[in-house]
Motif scaffolding. Structure first.
Motif, PDB file in Angstrom:
ATOM      1  N   LYS A  35     -12.216  -2.386  -5.877  1.00 18.58           N
ATOM      2  CA  LYS A  35     -11.322  -3.509  -6.190  1.00 18.58           C
ATOM      3  C   LYS A  35     -11.242  -3.673  -7.707  1.00 18.58           C
ATOM      4  O   LYS A  35     -12.254  -3.735  -8.392  1.00 18.58           O
ATOM      5  CB  LYS A  35     -11.815  -4.773  -5.516  1.00 18.58           C
ATOM      6  CG  LYS A  35     -11.804  -4.635  -3.995  1.00 18.58           C
ATOM      7  CD  LYS A  35     -11.652  -5.931  -3.293  1.00 18.58           C
ATOM      8  CE  LYS A  35     -11.653  -5.802  -1.801  1.00 18.58           C
ATOM      9  NZ  LYS A  35     -10.982  -4.705  -1.205  1.00 18.58           N
ATOM     10  N   PRO A  41     -12.268   2.980  -1.948  1.00 17.56           N
ATOM     11  CA  PRO A  41     -11.523   2.153  -2.905  1.00 17.56           C
ATOM     12  C   PRO A  41     -12.443   1.175  -3.636  1.00 17.56           C
ATOM     13  O   PRO A  41     -13.411   0.670  -3.072  1.00 17.56           O
ATOM     14  CB  PRO A  41     -10.528   1.394  -2.028  1.00 17.56           C
ATOM     15  CG  PRO A  41     -10.452   2.161  -0.751  1.00 17.56           C
ATOM     16  CD  PRO A  41     -11.789   2.811  -0.581  1.00 17.56           C
ATOM     17  N   CYS A  64      -2.032  -3.220  -3.463  1.00 20.90           N
ATOM     18  CA  CYS A  64      -2.242  -4.598  -3.917  1.00 20.90           C
ATOM     19  C   CYS A  64      -2.954  -5.301  -2.770  1.00 20.90           C
ATOM     20  O   CYS A  64      -2.353  -5.562  -1.731  1.00 20.90           O
ATOM     21  CB  CYS A  64      -0.907  -5.277  -4.230  1.00 20.90           C
ATOM     22  SG  CYS A  64      -1.067  -7.029  -4.670  1.00 20.90           S
ATOM     23  N   VAL A  65      -4.249  -5.584  -2.946  1.00 25.25           N
ATOM     24  CA  VAL A  65      -5.056  -6.119  -1.863  1.00 25.25           C
ATOM     25  C   VAL A  65      -5.286  -7.625  -1.975  1.00 25.25           C
ATOM     26  O   VAL A  65      -6.054  -8.183  -1.198  1.00 25.25           O
ATOM     27  CB  VAL A  65      -6.398  -5.362  -1.741  1.00 25.25           C
ATOM     28  CG1 VAL A  65      -6.150  -3.900  -1.387  1.00 25.25           C
ATOM     29  CG2 VAL A  65      -7.222  -5.479  -3.011  1.00 25.25           C
ATOM     30  N   SER A  66      -4.602  -8.282  -2.897  1.00 25.90           N
ATOM     31  CA  SER A  66      -4.733  -9.733  -3.029  1.00 25.90           C
ATOM     32  C   SER A  66      -3.590 -10.431  -2.298  1.00 25.90           C
ATOM     33  O   SER A  66      -2.590  -9.803  -1.945  1.00 25.90           O
ATOM     34  CB  SER A  66      -4.774 -10.145  -4.498  1.00 25.90           C
ATOM     35  OG  SER A  66      -3.639  -9.690  -5.185  1.00 25.90           O
ATOM     36  N   SER A 113      -9.256  -4.997 -15.491  1.00 25.90           N
ATOM     37  CA  SER A 113      -9.715  -3.668 -15.074  1.00 25.90           C
ATOM     38  C   SER A 113      -8.751  -2.603 -15.585  1.00 25.90           C
ATOM     39  O   SER A 113      -7.580  -2.875 -15.856  1.00 25.90           O
ATOM     40  CB  SER A 113      -9.789  -3.586 -13.544  1.00 25.90           C
ATOM     41  OG  SER A 113     -10.706  -4.519 -13.036  1.00 25.90           O
ATOM     42  N   GLY A 168      -9.685  -6.097 -10.513  1.00 22.51           N
ATOM     43  CA  GLY A 168      -9.073  -7.381 -10.850  1.00 22.51           C
ATOM     44  C   GLY A 168      -8.574  -7.392 -12.282  1.00 22.51           C
ATOM     45  O   GLY A 168      -8.652  -6.381 -13.004  1.00 22.51           O
ATOM     46  N   CYS A 185       0.488  -8.465  -7.478  1.00 27.04           N
ATOM     47  CA  CYS A 185      -0.354  -7.755  -8.437  1.00 27.04           C
ATOM     48  C   CYS A 185       0.530  -7.264  -9.578  1.00 27.04           C
ATOM     49  O   CYS A 185       1.705  -6.948  -9.366  1.00 27.04           O
ATOM     50  CB  CYS A 185      -1.015  -6.552  -7.772  1.00 27.04           C
ATOM     51  SG  CYS A 185      -2.163  -6.986  -6.456  1.00 27.04           S
ATOM     52  N   THR A 243      -5.410  -8.248  -7.423  1.00 25.64           N
ATOM     53  CA  THR A 243      -6.465  -7.260  -7.206  1.00 25.64           C
ATOM     54  C   THR A 243      -5.837  -6.014  -6.602  1.00 25.64           C
ATOM     55  O   THR A 243      -5.154  -6.089  -5.571  1.00 25.64           O
ATOM     56  CB  THR A 243      -7.557  -7.808  -6.262  1.00 25.64           C
ATOM     57  OG1 THR A 243      -8.078  -9.023  -6.821  1.00 25.64           O
ATOM     58  CG2 THR A 243      -8.681  -6.809  -6.083  1.00 25.64           C
ATOM     59  N   LEU A 244      -6.046  -4.890  -7.258  1.00 22.27           N
ATOM     60  CA  LEU A 244      -5.505  -3.613  -6.796  1.00 22.27           C
ATOM     61  C   LEU A 244      -6.619  -2.639  -6.491  1.00 22.27           C
ATOM     62  O   LEU A 244      -7.763  -2.828  -6.907  1.00 22.27           O
ATOM     63  CB  LEU A 244      -4.600  -2.999  -7.875  1.00 22.27           C
ATOM     64  CG  LEU A 244      -3.294  -3.734  -8.120  1.00 22.27           C
ATOM     65  CD1 LEU A 244      -3.320  -4.458  -9.423  1.00 22.27           C
ATOM     66  CD2 LEU A 244      -2.151  -2.754  -8.074  1.00 22.27           C
ATOM     67  N   GLU A 245      -6.226  -1.567  -5.799  1.00 23.18           N
ATOM     68  CA  GLU A 245      -7.069  -0.405  -5.601  1.00 23.18           C
ATOM     69  C   GLU A 245      -6.230   0.809  -5.954  1.00 23.18           C
ATOM     70  O   GLU A 245      -5.040   0.856  -5.631  1.00 23.18           O
ATOM     71  CB  GLU A 245      -7.534  -0.301  -4.143  1.00 23.18           C
ATOM     72  CG  GLU A 245      -8.394  -1.459  -3.691  1.00 23.18           C
ATOM     73  CD  GLU A 245      -8.700  -1.447  -2.214  1.00 23.18           C
ATOM     74  OE1 GLU A 245      -9.657  -2.146  -1.826  1.00 23.18           O
ATOM     75  OE2 GLU A 245      -7.990  -0.755  -1.434  1.00 23.18           O
ATOM     76  N   LYS A 296       0.877  -1.173   0.000  1.00 20.69           N
ATOM     77  CA  LYS A 296       0.000   0.000   0.000  1.00 20.69           C
ATOM     78  C   LYS A 296       0.911   1.218   0.000  1.00 20.69           C
ATOM     79  O   LYS A 296       1.717   1.403   0.909  1.00 20.69           O
ATOM     80  CB  LYS A 296      -0.916   0.032   1.215  1.00 20.69           C
ATOM     81  CG  LYS A 296      -1.871   1.218   1.195  1.00 20.69           C
ATOM     82  CD  LYS A 296      -2.809   1.214   2.383  1.00 20.69           C
ATOM     83  CE  LYS A 296      -3.737   2.414   2.324  1.00 20.69           C
ATOM     84  NZ  LYS A 296      -4.576   2.497   3.519  1.00 20.69           N
TER      85      LYS A 296
END
Length: 159
Positions: free
Chosen positions: A115, A113, A134-136, A120, A117, A140, A103-105, A85
């Motif tokens: 998501k 935010p 990067c929330v996965s 996107s 994938g 990412c 999966t990013l924001e 982050k």
């Protein structure tokens, strides 16, 4: 279907950024000097950018596809460690991104935010403060196209 969507988004981003320059390849050079290219993913070698997230154990790696991210117009893959982050930051110039893996924001302060994938897309306006995460649980990866060099600045905190 996803690969087709991803290719369409990437092509649209490239076409949008180059539309006004389609006849002038000097300011936005084509890949490989105009020669057609087909490279497997294994062709690209990632190097550490030195950028670290809020957790200093997480960072970003980059692989140039064409051009040079540090010098001017380019297309490049960026890979983010899981859990990365960024602090709120800006870039001097606009860029166009397509999510390839994970999966990013990517959001501005005060926004919720969303998501993003694989397949996107986001457009990041230059000089606009934002966070990228990067929330996965897996790394990412994004592909970006930019007409100028890639940079990042952390704006001074205002109290």
């Amino acid at each position: 279907m996803k690969l087709t969507s991803l290719a369409a988004v990437a092509l649209a981003a490239f076409a949008f950024t180059t539309g006004s320059q389609a006849q002038d390849n000097t300011s936005f050079p084509p890949a490989n000097g105009g020669t057609s290219v087909s490279n497997p993913a294994s062709h690209y070698v990632f190097s550490d950018t030195g950028a670290r997230g809020e957790n200093p154990k997480t960072g970003i790696q980059v692989a140039n596809v064409w051009g040079d991210v540090t010098a001017g117009a380019h297309g490049a893959f960026f890979r983010f460690d899981p859990g990365f982050k960024s602090p709120v930051h800006t870039h001097t110039y606009d860029y166009y991104a397509v999510v390839v893996k994970g999966t990013l924001e990517n959001y501005q302060p005060g926004q919720n935010p969303v998501k993003l994938g694989p397949g996107s897309y986001w457009y990041q306006r230059g000089k606009q403060a934002h966070t990228t995460a990067c929330v996965s649980k897996e790394p990412c990866e994004i592909y970006i196209v930019q007409q100028n060099k890639f940079d990042a600045q952390i704006p001074p905190k205002t109290e």
